[in-house]
Design a protein around this motif. Structure first.
Motif: not given
Length: 478
Positions: A125-127, A353-355, A361-365, A447-450
């Motif tokens: 599955m894609s992000n 918005f949060i989603l 991000l690079p991966e689903m994980n 991740e820090l920015i978001i």
């Protein structure tokens, strides 16, 4: 006299009520993924020096404000006025946004394991599809919760109890496996050094998720006044809660160390660790995937019910528990069925918005881990209000009298409240730094920015609402 006795809550019952709200199997997995077996020491220190005083402070706050239901917002409003009470309600609501999105995420992951029997959904599955399915689950419960709310509250209670039983089952079966001929411990060497955490920058960034895992005692605060002898019985209940929590977290973490090498953990342990754990346990006892499927069904039922109840409760709490002068009328307006539709729309928009922040991000994980870690920032931040309110009532203890008192000496009580507040503030601030990305990497900065953007938007809107409400009133007057 017989009728009076029926209304009392015994301390063992109160301890069990609070235990279900405080800790779960996933909480053990998340923090084991962060700290390995060193989390055992962290659990013991935190529970003894933080959770016990935190729980007992909550008891006194619930006793002081028993006429207002003992809610966090009423505690701050009662000590500091309506404006700060409103902002507490807003931050409490804002903290629930990442939580409900994370819960919807967990539902999608649960269905992935139930359908595939493994973690292949992560590769297939894609992000964007993962985010879309999460949002669809979220929307479905926005529409369905009003029809199934009561039944889902029952299901959430049953699911919570079943989740607790599954956690105990895992611990007992793991220890039983060690006495069998082919039983062994994956983590080697398993010695005293293995359970001592590494006190570094990464450790400081993970404290917030520990606090996120064990907060929730404020939910039982209103019941302190329904005890026969609160001064004696409430501390017993909280100590029993702590002992049970220590048992589950310490032995649960050790049990994970039996099936996972704590020195080389899978990168996707936070997202799939619970399923891996029951899968490996089933394989050891020659039960195939049966235990994993039982856990997946339990997880889906619990998370679905929790999602539906949360969506309704958090929106209603914001609408009903804030002063009308701080919120625009459009948001507080109810439809013919008494539902805050515009409040639901705001909740949905912010969840989207949060989603959207995480979808790149690079991966689903990475999405799953980031959402979880966002909870480890915002949730402890809201917990700060509890210690703030406690310090305020002890600075003016003559005004805020209660049937139950935690530490009779006011100076000592303020010191302990200050200690807990300081720990929580530090955990919140360090939690802003990404936990699952190498320091200085592109993923770290992303991740820090978001993290910062998410916090600024969720909390910042709380400052905007009173201005919008004021302009609305001025227009009406003109």
């Amino acid at each position: 006299m017989i009728e009076e006795k029926k209304s009392f809550i015994s301390w063992p019952v109160l301890a069990m009520m609070s235990f279900v709200t405080v800790i779960g199997f996933d909480d053990i997995i998340y923090n084991f993924a962060n700290q390995g077996l060193g989390v055992i020491t962290s659990w013991i220190i935190l529970l003894l020096l933080y959770v016990i005083p935190y729980s007992l402070m909550v008891g006194q706050l619930g006793s002081v404000f028993n006429h207002e239901g003992g809610g966090l917002t009423s505690w701050v409003r009662g000590t500091s006025g309506d404006r700060l009470g409103y902002f507490t309600a807003w931050t409490y609501w804002a903290a629930s946004i990442p939580y409900v999105v994370d819960t919807a995420n967990a539902v999608v992951v649960g269905f992935g394991w139930l359908v595939n029997g493994n973690d292949s959904m992560e590769d297939k599955m894609s992000n964007s599809m993962f985010a879309l399915l999460t949002f669809c689950v979220f929307l479905a419960f926005i529409f369905l919760q009003r029809h199934f709310k009561k039944s889902l509250e029952v299901l959430s209670t049953l699911g919570g109890g079943a989740m607790f039983i599954m956690a105990l089952l895992f611990v007992f079966m793991t220890f039983a496996s060690l006495f069998m001929p082919n039983g062994h411990i994956e983590t080697q060497p398993m010695n005293l050094g293995a359970i001592v955490p590494k006190f570094n920058l990464h450790y400081l960034t993970t404290i917030g998720l520990l606090i996120y895992a064990i907060n929730g005692a404020e939910l039982v605060a209103p019941f302190v006044t329904r005890m026969r002898k609160p001064q004696k019985d409430f501390p017993k209940a909280m100590i029993m809660l702590t002992v049970m929590t220590i048992f589950l977290t310490v032995f649960g973490s050790f049990s994970l160390g039996v099936f996972f090498n704590a020195h080389h953990l899978p990168n996707n342990l936070k997202m799939n660790g619970s399923y891996y754990a029951f899968q490996r346990l089933g394989e050891f006892f020659h039960l195939g995937n049966s235990l994993m499927y039982v856990f997946a069904v339990t997880q889906i039922i619990y998370m679905c019910a929790l999602l539906a109840v949360l969506l309704d409760a958090m929106t209603r709490m914001l609408i009903s528990d804030t002063g009308k002068q701080f919120m625009p009328k459009k948001l507080t307006k109810l439809n013919a069925e008494g539902l805050p539709i515009n409040g639901y729309i705001l909740t949905t928009a912010l969840s989207a918005f949060i989603l959207l922040l995480g979808v790149f991000l690079p991966e689903m994980n990475d999405i799953f881990n980031w959402l979880l870690n966002l909870n480890g920032i915002i949730s402890p931040g809201v917990t700060c209000w509890i210690f703030y309110a406690f310090i305020r009532i002890r600075l003016d203890s003559r005004k805020f009298q209660s049937e139950y008192v935690f530490i009779k000496n006011d100076r000592m009580a303020v010191f302990v409240g200050g200690w807990c507040l300081a720990v929580t503030v530090i955990a919140t601030l360090f939690g802003i730094l990404p936990q699952d990305a190498a320091y200085g990497s592109s993923l770290f900065w992303h991740e820090l920015i978001i993290n910062i953007v998410g916090i600024v938007v969720l909390i910042g809107l709380g400052f905007v609402m009173p201005t919008l409400a004021k302009r609305e009133r001025e227009k009406e007057m003109n």
